[in-house]
Design a protein around this motif. Sequence first.
Motif, short mmCIF file in Angstrom:
data_model
loop_
_atom_site.label_atom_id
_atom_site.label_comp_id
_atom_site.label_asym_id
_atom_site.label_seq_id
_atom_site.Cartn_x
_atom_site.Cartn_y
_atom_site.Cartn_z
N ALA A 189 0.82 -1.20 0.00
CA ALA A 189 0.00 0.00 0.00
C ALA A 189 0.86 1.26 0.00
CB ALA A 189 -0.92 0.00 1.21
N ARG A 190 2.10 1.16 0.48
CA ARG A 190 2.96 2.34 0.61
C ARG A 190 4.09 2.36 -0.42
NH1 ARG A 190 4.53 2.34 6.79
NH2 ARG A 190 5.66 4.19 6.13
N LEU A 191 4.07 1.45 -1.39
CA LEU A 191 5.11 1.39 -2.42
C LEU A 191 4.56 1.74 -3.80
CD1 LEU A 191 7.06 -1.86 -1.50
CD2 LEU A 191 7.93 0.47 -1.45
N ASP A 192 5.46 2.16 -4.69
CA ASP A 192 5.08 2.41 -6.07
C ASP A 192 5.26 1.16 -6.92
OD1 ASP A 192 7.83 2.44 -5.83
OD2 ASP A 192 8.12 3.94 -7.38
N ASP A 193 6.08 0.21 -6.44
CA ASP A 193 6.38 -1.01 -7.18
C ASP A 193 6.73 -2.09 -6.15
OD1 ASP A 193 6.99 -2.81 -9.17
OD2 ASP A 193 8.96 -1.96 -9.59
N VAL A 194 6.28 -3.32 -6.34
CA VAL A 194 6.53 -4.38 -5.35
C VAL A 194 7.87 -5.08 -5.56
CG1 VAL A 194 4.10 -4.82 -4.85
CG2 VAL A 194 5.23 -6.08 -6.68
N GLU A 195 8.57 -4.79 -6.64
CA GLU A 195 9.84 -5.46 -6.93
C GLU A 195 10.89 -5.29 -5.81
OE1 GLU A 195 13.43 -5.57 -10.22
OE2 GLU A 195 11.87 -4.05 -10.39
N PRO A 196 11.04 -4.13 -5.18
CA PRO A 196 12.05 -3.99 -4.12
C PRO A 196 11.86 -4.92 -2.93
CG PRO A 196 11.36 -1.84 -4.86
CD PRO A 196 10.46 -2.83 -5.52
N LEU A 197 10.65 -5.43 -2.75
CA LEU A 197 10.43 -6.40 -1.67
C LEU A 197 11.24 -7.67 -1.91
CD1 LEU A 197 6.59 -6.05 -1.13
CD2 LEU A 197 8.38 -5.46 0.50
N SER A 198 11.35 -8.08 -3.18
CA SER A 198 12.09 -9.31 -3.49
C SER A 198 13.60 -9.11 -3.38
CB SER A 198 11.72 -9.80 -4.89
OG SER A 198 12.14 -8.86 -5.86
N TRP A 199 14.08 -7.87 -3.32
CA TRP A 199 15.51 -7.64 -3.12
C TRP A 199 15.92 -8.07 -1.72
CZ3 TRP A 199 15.58 -1.84 -4.87
CH2 TRP A 199 15.29 -1.77 -6.23
N MET A 200 15.03 -7.90 -0.76
CA MET A 200 15.37 -8.18 0.64
C MET A 200 14.76 -9.48 1.15
SD MET A 200 15.08 -5.52 3.74
CE MET A 200 16.12 -5.66 5.15
N VAL A 201 13.55 -9.79 0.70
CA VAL A 201 12.83 -10.97 1.19
C VAL A 201 12.91 -12.07 0.13
CG1 VAL A 201 10.64 -11.86 2.05
CG2 VAL A 201 11.28 -9.48 2.49
N ALA A 202 13.49 -13.19 0.49
CA ALA A 202 13.64 -14.32 -0.44
C ALA A 202 12.28 -15.00 -0.62
CB ALA A 202 14.65 -15.31 0.11
N THR A 203 11.96 -15.28 -1.87
CA THR A 203 10.69 -15.94 -2.16
C THR A 203 10.81 -17.46 -2.14
OG1 THR A 203 11.16 -15.72 -4.51
CG2 THR A 203 9.81 -14.00 -3.50
N CYS A 204 12.03 -17.97 -2.35
CA CYS A 204 12.24 -19.42 -2.26
C CYS A 204 13.57 -19.66 -1.53
CB CYS A 204 12.25 -20.06 -3.65
SG CYS A 204 13.57 -19.52 -4.72
N GLU A 205 13.80 -20.89 -1.15
CA GLU A 205 14.98 -21.21 -0.35
C GLU A 205 16.28 -20.99 -1.11
OE1 GLU A 205 16.51 -24.74 2.61
OE2 GLU A 205 14.44 -24.68 1.95
#
Length: 156
Positions: free
Chosen positions: A80-96
């Motif tokens: 809700a507070r971002l312009d793009d969700v891509e930066p989330l994957s820079w820090m949070v791993a989606t798979c092991e």
Amino acid sequence: MRGTPGPLYRKVNTRTHGVHHGSGKKFRWERHAKKALDNPSLQASMHGGQRHGRDYTPLFRFLLSRIGQKWDGVFKEACARLDDVEPLSWMVATCEADRRAYFVASENSYFSGLFVDEDGILSAVDPGLDENSLKPTCACCTHSFNGKVFTHRFGM
């Protein structure tokens, strides 16, 4: 009472004297040249949808402050507070396979790598990692880990 929280990014500074982005100066002189008549892209607007970049340090600090909480709620608030969700994957791993102990956000800013465990809780990949564990890659810059300056010096 506080209003709604602000965005989790900062726009790059474009008003400071001497800050130049892109190659606009060269393009300005080529735009209406005779050779541009054959190429419609050279006749287009000079400012068409430029995005100079974002500083996502507020997002990274937000995610670090939410370690131990349910990922669904954290993800919903961050989106809700971002312009793009891509930066989330820079820090949070989606798979092991994507898990890393830390990642480099810029030339000298390091942040902890995060992942979502099987219970849906946001967790750090290596909770024991801190500014005492890492060493700088050069002597000219101030290196930081999660906002704290490295304690080791370059070459030590």
